[in-house]
Design an enzyme around this catalytic site. Structure first.
Site, PDB file in Angstrom:
ATOM      1  N   TRP A   3      64.063  60.379  16.353  1.00  0.00           N
ATOM      2  CA  TRP A   3      64.235  60.426  17.802  1.00  0.00           C
ATOM      3  C   TRP A   3      63.121  59.598  18.435  1.00  0.00           C
ATOM      4  CZ3 TRP A   3      68.396  62.103  20.178  1.00  0.00           C
ATOM      5  CH2 TRP A   3      68.359  62.303  21.563  1.00  0.00           C
ATOM      6  N   CYS A  24      57.474  61.700  18.544  1.00  0.00           N
ATOM      7  CA  CYS A  24      57.244  61.399  19.951  1.00  0.00           C
ATOM      8  C   CYS A  24      58.131  62.299  20.801  1.00  0.00           C
ATOM      9  CB  CYS A  24      57.537  59.932  20.232  1.00  0.00           C
ATOM     10  SG  CYS A  24      57.357  59.482  21.960  1.00  0.00           S
ATOM     11  N   ILE A  82      58.843  63.034  24.783  1.00  0.00           N
ATOM     12  CA  ILE A  82      58.606  62.515  26.126  1.00  0.00           C
ATOM     13  C   ILE A  82      59.097  63.538  27.143  1.00  0.00           C
ATOM     14  CG2 ILE A  82      59.153  60.656  27.755  1.00  0.00           C
ATOM     15  CD1 ILE A  82      59.467  58.801  25.299  1.00  0.00           C
ATOM     16  N   GLU A  89      63.130  66.484  32.450  1.00  0.00           N
ATOM     17  CA  GLU A  89      63.250  67.265  33.678  1.00  0.00           C
ATOM     18  C   GLU A  89      63.241  68.770  33.434  1.00  0.00           C
ATOM     19  OE1 GLU A  89      66.710  65.906  35.749  1.00  0.00           O
ATOM     20  OE2 GLU A  89      65.942  63.861  35.923  1.00  0.00           O
ATOM     21  N   THR A  90      63.286  69.195  32.174  1.00  0.00           N
ATOM     22  CA  THR A  90      63.331  70.632  31.884  1.00  0.00           C
ATOM     23  C   THR A  90      62.097  71.049  31.081  1.00  0.00           C
ATOM     24  OG1 THR A  90      64.460  70.410  29.760  1.00  0.00           O
ATOM     25  CG2 THR A  90      65.854  70.463  31.741  1.00  0.00           C
ATOM     26  N   HIS A 102      62.077  72.063  28.145  1.00  0.00           N
ATOM     27  CA  HIS A 102      62.304  71.803  26.722  1.00  0.00           C
ATOM     28  C   HIS A 102      61.084  71.133  26.093  1.00  0.00           C
ATOM     29  CE1 HIS A 102      64.116  69.485  23.300  1.00  0.00           C
ATOM     30  NE2 HIS A 102      64.610  70.674  23.079  1.00  0.00           N
TER      31      HIS A 102
END
Length: 164
Positions: free
Chosen positions: A31, A89, A91, A94-95, A97
């Site tokens: 990912w 990684c 990043i 918006e949540t 998570h």
């Protein structure tokens, strides 16, 4: 921010022992591949630069940073290694998570290290955005993969020294 003005991967101030007698595992998340490939390249090249034999570096991809934990565990369970480097990684999105993944990965990697009494190195970027990740994966702030490799070499050396 402390990292704005310096390359974090400058090791001119420290002695790095030879990696010639050590075996390393590298687990790398797929990912955010553009970032993790650069981290892997940095780690691999640093190990080789400091004497690690290519045949003594085992690399395995895993889906994401969360899977670094079980990847490191499986490597140490099945291979005779002196250290494992975990590269990933995460990043910020918006949540929340991001918070859960970062916390789980940090704790999980620590637990694998304790379970096997072997160095398991946290080479996971936890950034606010893609540019910050790229800056730390070979960009203006160096390469966290280099740092993780140097840490693995130093910790493998420490483990060997203390076991004598």
């Amino acid at each position: 921010m402390a990292t704005q003005l310096k390359n974090l991967s400058d090791f001119s101030h420290t002695v790095v022992p030879s990696a010639a007698n050590f075996r390393f595992g590298i687990v790398v998340a797929e990912w955010n591949a553009a970032v993790t490939r650069a981290l892997l390249d940095g780690a691999y090249q640093s190990l080789v630069k400091h004497g690690a034999k290519e045949e003594n570096i085992i690399t395995y991809p895993v889906a994401g940073s969360f899977e670094l934990i079980s990847g490191a565990d499986l490597l140490l369970k099945n291979k005779d290694l002196d250290a494992v480097i975990c590269l990933g990684c995460v990043i910020q999105g918006e949540t929340r998570h991001f918070d859960f993944i970062c916390n789980a990965v940090a704790n999980g990697i620590s637990n694998v290290s304790i379970k096997y009494t072997k160095p398991v190195i946290f080479g996971v970027l936890t950034t606010d955005n893609q540019q910050q990740a790229l800056d730390r994966a070979g960009g203006k702030h160096g390469n966290k993969g280099d740092e993780a490799a140097i840490t693995a070499i130093k910790m493998a050396e420490m483990a060997e020294t203390l076991s004598r």
